[in-house]
Design an enzyme around this catalytic site. Structure first.
Site, PDB file in Angstrom:
ATOM      1  N   CYS A 115       4.586   0.057 -11.956  1.00 58.52           N
ATOM      2  CA  CYS A 115       4.944   1.330 -12.595  1.00 58.52           C
ATOM      3  C   CYS A 115       6.199   1.095 -13.430  1.00 58.52           C
ATOM      4  O   CYS A 115       7.219   1.759 -13.265  1.00 58.52           O
ATOM      5  CB  CYS A 115       5.170   2.420 -11.546  1.00 58.52           C
ATOM      6  N   ALA A 136       0.784  -1.233   0.000  1.00 61.87           N
ATOM      7  CA  ALA A 136       0.000   0.000   0.000  1.00 61.87           C
ATOM      8  C   ALA A 136       0.818   1.287   0.000  1.00 61.87           C
ATOM      9  O   ALA A 136       0.298   2.335  -0.372  1.00 61.87           O
ATOM     10  CB  ALA A 136      -0.948   0.005   1.205  1.00 61.87           C
ATOM     11  N   GLY A 137       2.068   1.261   0.469  1.00 67.52           N
ATOM     12  CA  GLY A 137       2.805   2.509   0.586  1.00 67.52           C
ATOM     13  C   GLY A 137       3.036   3.198  -0.748  1.00 67.52           C
ATOM     14  O   GLY A 137       3.224   2.513  -1.759  1.00 67.52           O
ATOM     15  N   ASP A 158       4.432  -8.286   5.720  1.00 67.36           N
ATOM     16  CA  ASP A 158       4.996  -8.684   4.437  1.00 67.36           C
ATOM     17  C   ASP A 158       3.849  -9.149   3.545  1.00 67.36           C
ATOM     18  O   ASP A 158       3.084 -10.043   3.923  1.00 67.36           O
ATOM     19  CB  ASP A 158       6.003  -9.815   4.646  1.00 67.36           C
ATOM     20  N   LYS A 195      -3.125   5.112  -3.773  1.00 67.44           N
ATOM     21  CA  LYS A 195      -4.118   4.203  -4.329  1.00 67.44           C
ATOM     22  C   LYS A 195      -5.054   3.687  -3.241  1.00 67.44           C
ATOM     23  O   LYS A 195      -6.257   3.491  -3.475  1.00 67.44           O
ATOM     24  CB  LYS A 195      -3.426   3.040  -5.041  1.00 67.44           C
TER      25      LYS A 195
END
EC number: 2.1.1.-
Length: 461
Positions: free
Chosen positions: A396, A276-277, A326, A281
């Site tokens: 990305c 999530a970091g 994790d 998003k």
């Protein structure tokens, strides 16, 4: 002994830009994260802050070309030039070849900077002589001289390492389904787009803000975004209050695609952002899920990034929690999640516009470790999702090993998952077909976004 020459005061915006380059070189810092702190430390006004940002970021983008120019002007290897002096010479070269700075000002201020950071009049004289040679030709003439047609032309002329040029060429081939000459023309367009500073894009989080609250032009493809024409994002009320944020349109479309995917029979209550970091998003997904009664869990391995996720989700409805874990072994029951986003750690070669130093930091050897991690994360996400649920795998990066390679590897080893059509989820986005049927590949030169890849996988019975 002659009295040493007293150093002239160093121009603050140029010294600030040099400090950014030093932080990138010495501390492996990211320029876009260092810049705000440096601007604050030097107490730069808006105009000077903009100058420093362009000087530092532009120098990092074009370092490959500038090093070739400097090598042609110096009678010894660049490796024998003191690093702090070389950083200053690169800054001076960017001013001479790419900024509207008078030649005498670019040279004299750089010489003053070298004298200050090197504490050496000899280094200052050396810098003066080198920059006068650089100033003897304009940028186009230098490109003709140092990047003639041939194997290294794209590498030098567009300032990308050779291995990245090769990977981008490979990624464009199947995506474009074009002839080699067409691929080379599109490669040039992509490399050019990589060197253009990105505009700031804002996102309104549904249920908390509307796009009408955001200044600027609406984004072309995301229904929630707007391009900020000028000013600071934090000056926008909705951003300051956390109801909107800064987010590239490509990243917005990742969340949009996952939210639009149709599920098989069963509930639609629990969504998961597995990596999530820093939380952009997650914030958009939480807002989209809350509108239909779903809750979001966000997991992040790094504690400092998990804190950023929690900050991005502060005050957002429909958030079950942020968990430091994790992503390969999250504390969730297998088959318990309805939708999962795997925005996997990757080379980041799709975001070279906003992280120009990444092109010099990443190495080909990074790929294997990242691909193994990406496979594990995607396989683990499939285990977490229920039959009929979906996993959106995103990177990305357009590098084929990280996109089609990872997805194909997982599909080849499992019989409980199929590849769905993600392109159909973004009907307004043209020319976005990815390297596998149904996958999406966005491009800076085609869509004005980061080069986001998306693949939608559905868990079968």
């Amino acid at each position: 002994m002659a009295e040493r020459r007293r150093a002239a005061p160093v121009d603050a915006p140029r010294r600030a830009a040099w400090e950014v380059l030093k932080a990138v070189r010495v501390d492996d810092a990211y320029a876009n994260l260092v810049l705000p702190a440096v601007v604050s430390h030097f107490e730069l006004e808006v105009r000077d802050a903009a100058f420093t940002t362009e000087l530092a970021s532009g120098t990092l983008r074009w370092q490959g070309l500038y090093d070739a120019v400097l090598a042609a002007c110096i009678d010894r290897s660049l490796a024998r030039v003191e690093a702090k002096v070389l950083d200053a010479l690169r800054l001076g070269t960017h001013q001479l070849l790419a900024m509207r700075v008078p030649t005498h000002a670019a040279i004299s201020t750089t010489v003053d900077l070298v004298r200050a950071v090197a504490n050496n009049d000899g280094a200052a004289g050396f810098a003066n002589a080198v920059l006068r040679k650089v100033a003897a030709q304009d940028r186009d003439a230098w490109v003709v001289q140092v990047a003639p047609p041939g194997a290294r032309h794209a590498e030098i002329a567009y300032s990308h390492p050779a291995w990245i040029v090769a990977e981008l060429r490979r990624a464009l081939g199947p995506a474009a389904q074009s002839s080699p000459s067409d691929t080379e023309a599109e490669l040039a367009a992509l490399l050019t787009a990589d060197n253009e500073p990105p505009r700031v894009t804002l996102v309104a989080r549904p249920g908390r803000a509307s796009r009408d609250e955001l200044p600027g032009e609406p984004t072309r493809y995301s229904p929630y975004g707007a391009v900020l024409e000028s000013g600071r994002p934090q000056a926008v009320k909705a951003v300051a209050e956390g109801r909107a944020g800064v987010q590239d349109e490509g990243s917005q479309l990742v969340a949009v695609a996952l939210a639009r995917a149709e599920l098989g029979p069963g509930p639609d209550r629990l969504w998961l952002d597995l990596c999530a970091g820093p939380g952009g998003k997650s914030a958009l997904l939480a807002a989209l899920g809350a509108e239909r009664g779903a809750t979001l869990v966000a997991t992040e391995r790094a504690p400092h990034r998990a804190r950023l996720v929690a900050q991005a989700l502060r005050g957002a409805p429909g958030v079950s929690g942020v968990v430091v874990a994790d992503g390969r072994r999250p504390p969730l029951r297998p088959g318990s999640v309805d939708r999962v986003l795997v925005d996997a750690p990757c080379t980041g070669l799709g975001a070279l516009r906003r992280r120009p130093e990444a092109r010099w930091r990443r190495k080909p050897d990074d790929l294997l470790e990242l691909v193994l991690l990406q496979r594990s994360l995607l396989a683990g996400a499939i285990d977490l999702v229920r039959p009929g649920g979906v996993v959106l795998y995103a990177t990305c990066s357009p590098v084929l090993a990280e996109t089609s390679g990872v997805v194909s590897s997982v599909l080849d080893t499992r019989t409980d998952v199929v590849l769905d059509d993600a392109v159909a989820l973004l009907p307004d986005v043209p020319d976005c077909a990815g390297p596998l049927p149904g996958t999406v590949q966005l491009w800076p030169h085609r869509h004005g976004t980061d080069a986001m890849f998306m693949a939608l996988l559905r868990r079968t019975d």
